[in-house]
Design an enzyme around this catalytic site. Sequence first.
Site, PDB file in Angstrom:
ATOM      1  N   SER A 120     -47.137  31.473  50.763  1.00  0.00           N
ATOM      2  CA  SER A 120     -46.436  31.682  52.033  1.00  0.00           C
ATOM      3  C   SER A 120     -47.227  31.120  53.205  1.00  0.00           C
ATOM      4  CB  SER A 120     -46.263  33.176  52.309  1.00  0.00           C
ATOM      5  OG  SER A 120     -45.797  33.855  51.202  1.00  0.00           O
ATOM      6  N   HIS A 141     -41.446  27.164  48.171  1.00  0.00           N
ATOM      7  CA  HIS A 141     -41.523  28.505  48.758  1.00  0.00           C
ATOM      8  C   HIS A 141     -40.180  29.207  48.598  1.00  0.00           C
ATOM      9  CE1 HIS A 141     -42.291  31.149  52.531  1.00  0.00           C
ATOM     10  NE2 HIS A 141     -42.732  31.743  51.457  1.00  0.00           N
ATOM     11  N   GLU A 153     -38.043  26.554  50.720  1.00  0.00           N
ATOM     12  CA  GLU A 153     -38.718  25.568  51.570  1.00  0.00           C
ATOM     13  C   GLU A 153     -39.521  24.654  50.634  1.00  0.00           C
ATOM     14  OE1 GLU A 153     -39.791  27.315  55.915  1.00  0.00           O
ATOM     15  OE2 GLU A 153     -40.807  28.328  54.276  1.00  0.00           O
ATOM     16  N   ASN A 191     -41.963  31.547  58.263  1.00  0.00           N
ATOM     17  CA  ASN A 191     -42.866  32.544  58.842  1.00  0.00           C
ATOM     18  C   ASN A 191     -43.287  32.199  60.273  1.00  0.00           C
ATOM     19  OD1 ASN A 191     -42.995  34.533  56.823  1.00  0.00           O
ATOM     20  ND2 ASN A 191     -44.198  33.135  55.550  1.00  0.00           N
TER      21      ASN A 191
HETATM   22  P1  NAD Z   1     -47.769  39.952  43.066  1.00  0.00           P
HETATM   23  O1  NAD Z   1     -49.041  40.652  43.414  1.00  0.00           O
HETATM   24  O2  NAD Z   1     -46.513  40.762  42.909  1.00  0.00           O
HETATM   25  O3  NAD Z   1     -47.975  39.142  41.679  1.00  0.00           O
HETATM   26  C1  NAD Z   1     -49.081  38.310  41.435  1.00  0.00           C
HETATM   27  C2  NAD Z   1     -49.334  38.265  39.923  1.00  0.00           C
HETATM   28  O4  NAD Z   1     -50.348  37.305  39.673  1.00  0.00           O
HETATM   29  C3  NAD Z   1     -49.829  39.617  39.348  1.00  0.00           C
HETATM   30  O5  NAD Z   1     -48.994  39.987  38.268  1.00  0.00           O
HETATM   31  C4  NAD Z   1     -51.254  39.291  38.875  1.00  0.00           C
HETATM   32  O6  NAD Z   1     -51.607  40.000  37.676  1.00  0.00           O
HETATM   33  C5  NAD Z   1     -51.169  37.787  38.614  1.00  0.00           C
HETATM   34  N1  NAD Z   1     -52.449  37.095  38.645  1.00  0.00           N
HETATM   35  C6  NAD Z   1     -53.553  37.365  39.384  1.00  0.00           C
HETATM   36  N2  NAD Z   1     -54.506  36.452  39.115  1.00  0.00           N
HETATM   37  C7  NAD Z   1     -54.006  35.601  38.190  1.00  0.00           C
HETATM   38  C8  NAD Z   1     -54.533  34.457  37.522  1.00  0.00           C
HETATM   39  N3  NAD Z   1     -55.757  34.009  37.757  1.00  0.00           N
HETATM   40  N4  NAD Z   1     -53.749  33.837  36.599  1.00  0.00           N
HETATM   41  C9  NAD Z   1     -52.498  34.305  36.320  1.00  0.00           C
HETATM   42  N5  NAD Z   1     -51.962  35.393  36.934  1.00  0.00           N
HETATM   43  C10 NAD Z   1     -52.695  36.018  37.870  1.00  0.00           C
HETATM   44  O7  NAD Z   1     -47.583  38.803  44.156  1.00  0.00           O
HETATM   45  P2  NAD Z   1     -46.216  38.188  44.742  1.00  0.00           P
HETATM   46  O8  NAD Z   1     -45.680  39.071  45.819  1.00  0.00           O
HETATM   47  O9  NAD Z   1     -45.339  37.796  43.625  1.00  0.00           O
HETATM   48  O10 NAD Z   1     -46.769  36.882  45.506  1.00  0.00           O
HETATM   49  C11 NAD Z   1     -47.169  35.726  44.783  1.00  0.00           C
HETATM   50  C12 NAD Z   1     -47.208  34.548  45.723  1.00  0.00           C
HETATM   51  O11 NAD Z   1     -45.904  34.361  46.294  1.00  0.00           O
HETATM   52  C13 NAD Z   1     -48.167  34.692  46.913  1.00  0.00           C
HETATM   53  O12 NAD Z   1     -48.730  33.439  47.187  1.00  0.00           O
HETATM   54  C14 NAD Z   1     -47.258  35.129  48.046  1.00  0.00           C
HETATM   55  O13 NAD Z   1     -47.749  34.762  49.310  1.00  0.00           O
HETATM   56  C15 NAD Z   1     -45.996  34.335  47.719  1.00  0.00           C
HETATM   57  N6  NAD Z   1     -44.743  34.886  48.256  1.00  0.00           N
HETATM   58  C16 NAD Z   1     -44.481  36.213  48.170  1.00  0.00           C
HETATM   59  C17 NAD Z   1     -43.259  36.698  48.668  1.00  0.00           C
HETATM   60  C18 NAD Z   1     -42.910  38.154  48.556  1.00  0.00           C
HETATM   61  O14 NAD Z   1     -41.950  38.575  49.243  1.00  0.00           O
HETATM   62  N7  NAD Z   1     -43.594  38.951  47.740  1.00  0.00           N
HETATM   63  C19 NAD Z   1     -42.314  35.801  49.227  1.00  0.00           C
HETATM   64  C20 NAD Z   1     -42.605  34.428  49.248  1.00  0.00           C
HETATM   65  C21 NAD Z   1     -43.826  33.984  48.759  1.00  0.00           C
END
Ligand code: NAD
Length: 284
Positions: A120, A141, A153, A191
């Site tokens: 993000s 994104h 995006e 954002n």
């Molecule tokens: P999350 O914490 O729900 O999930 C992340 C996952 O990654 C976890 O299951 C964790 O065990 C795993 N992980 C950690 N280290 C790892 C590794 N080395 N190899 C493989 N897996 C690993 O996070 P999320 O909310 O899904 O966010 C993920 C990405 O998406 C971030 O970059 C975030 O900024 C982006 N994002 C999130 C949202 C949202 O609304 N949550 C929206 C758009 C973008």
Amino acid sequence: MSLDHTAVVGAGTMGNGIAHVLALHGFDVTLIDVSPDRLDAAVATIGQNLERQVNKDQIAAADKEAALDRIDTTPDTDAGVQAVDLVIEAVPEEQDLKARVFGDLDQHAPDDAILASNTSSISITWIGAQTDRPGQVIGMHFFNPVPVMTLVEVVRGQRTSEDTFEAVAGLAEELDKHPVEVEDYPGFVSNRVLMPMINEAIFCVMEGVAEPEDVDTVMTLGMNHPMGPLTLADFIGLDVCLHILEVLHEELGDDKYRPCPLLRRKVTAGELGRKTGEGFFVYD
Ligand code: NAD
């Protein structure tokens, strides 16, 4: 460029949604997570969400089964990406972690594979520079919940090639998403526009201009927003909002992005929104 075999790294909130959408649209997906428990939970969530689509007559029961059959899981990133055309990374928003993951992906994915990030707020140009293939690194994104939200995006880093952009924008369309081309500047468009609005809503509460529910009512009834900015902030997570505002403030160097002290205070107190049961509103 065909992107038939895909991998999603990180099976959390976004990763399971991305895997769901890829599999439903006929792509083979290897879902990868360091935590086997998160992998099990992700497959269960995808099954439940597909079932909901069956119940709403959006897909057939056979589509659900076919989608689930296209997903396999592994905790081993290096093995999981060995034969893929595209990797979409969705690990937590930590710069060091993204650098490590992209270093591994660069080493173990086929030379012609595209490496996309769902970040993000981290620069796609910077992520590309962690690899020897910056032309094949791009931002993809998605928005939460991924199976429902149609925007993607597609973020061009400084070195992202035209072929990579075309392939990923085309893929987003194949997933029935609406790709929007965005250059790699902090916060992209989403954002950059959303977070200052949320921040200003929080300043209104801090300065006593109006109560949180009244701030939200102004924006829902007056501006026709489907959700007020404070409800949305609670949904996104106040810690995530703070982090993105800090990135905007630091990287764009403009005080208009300074995080509201009330936002900082709530995050310090652990009132992070829905996920902790309390943010600007209280949740059961
Ligand atoms: P999350 O914490 O729900 O999930 C992340 C996952 O990654 C976890 O299951 C964790 O065990 C795993 N992980 C950690 N280290 C790892 C590794 N080395 N190899 C493989 N897996 C690993 O996070 P999320 O909310 O899904 O966010 C993920 C990405 O998406 C971030 O970059 C975030 O900024 C982006 N994002 C999130 C949202 C949202 O609304 N949550 C929206 C758009 C973008």
